[in-house]
Design a protein around this motif. Structure first.
Motif, PDB file in Angstrom:
ATOM      1  N   ASP A  35       0.796  -1.226   0.000  1.00 27.64           N
ATOM      2  CA  ASP A  35       0.000   0.000   0.000  1.00 27.64           C
ATOM      3  C   ASP A  35       0.831   1.279   0.000  1.00 27.64           C
ATOM      4  O   ASP A  35       0.313   2.346   0.328  1.00 27.64           O
ATOM      5  CB  ASP A  35      -0.926   0.006   1.225  1.00 27.64           C
ATOM      6  N   LYS A  38      -0.660   4.231  -2.052  1.00 24.76           N
ATOM      7  CA  LYS A  38      -1.878   4.758  -1.427  1.00 24.76           C
ATOM      8  C   LYS A  38      -1.531   5.622  -0.223  1.00 24.76           C
ATOM      9  O   LYS A  38      -2.101   6.693  -0.021  1.00 24.76           O
ATOM     10  CB  LYS A  38      -2.801   3.617  -0.980  1.00 24.76           C
ATOM     11  N   ALA A  41      -0.004   8.886  -1.327  1.00 20.45           N
ATOM     12  CA  ALA A  41      -1.043   9.783  -1.843  1.00 20.45           C
ATOM     13  C   ALA A  41      -1.820  10.462  -0.725  1.00 20.45           C
ATOM     14  O   ALA A  41      -2.124  11.650  -0.809  1.00 20.45           O
ATOM     15  CB  ALA A  41      -1.992   9.009  -2.754  1.00 20.45           C
ATOM     16  N   SER A  42      -2.130   9.728   0.327  1.00 25.52           N
ATOM     17  CA  SER A  42      -2.916  10.317   1.415  1.00 25.52           C
ATOM     18  C   SER A  42      -2.063  11.096   2.412  1.00 25.52           C
ATOM     19  O   SER A  42      -2.489  12.125   2.928  1.00 25.52           O
ATOM     20  CB  SER A  42      -3.716   9.238   2.145  1.00 25.52           C
TER      21      SER A  42
END
Length: 119
Positions: A35, A38, A41-42
């Motif tokens: 991950d 992800k 990105a967050s």
């Protein structure tokens, strides 16, 4: 400053977290490469510390994905590896900004992180 540390060895990410939080950084950790994009990105980390071998995944591939992604390419990536022969890795497209050999010296870790965050 936010740092993401990724290593499949829980003890290593905990040590990194303790050392860098003591230096005043906000540190998040992952023990899998699945991950990473992800989370990047967050979280939008200011720096990523990334192990080369991530339990069946190759951190070099993850690094290339980060360094070729239009939104993430400017995030410094420091590879961490038990292999001491990664200098040639720094010269390839999608390469990390620097690398640290395991077992790493605490001072070297801190100096490398500081150098990448002011670059």
């Amino acid at each position: 400053m936010k740092i993401l540390a990724v290593d499949d060895d829980r003890d290593i990410v905990e040590v990194i977290k303790i050392i860098l939080e003591d230096e005043g950084y906000e540190v998040s950790t992952l023990t899998s490469g699945i991950d990473v994009l992800k989370v990047v990105a967050s979280m939008r980390p200011d720096l990523i510390l990334l192990d080369v071998m991530l339990g069946g995944m190759d951190g070099r591939d993850i690094c290339r994905q980060i360094k070729t992604h239009k939104l993430f390419k400017n995030i410094p990536v420091v590879m961490i590896s038990a292999s001491h022969n990664l200098q040639n890795l720094l010269k390839q497209p999608g390469s990390p900004n620097d690398f640290i050999s395991k077992p790493f010296d605490i001072d070297r870790l801190v100096k490398t992180v500081k150098a990448q965050l002011v670059a």
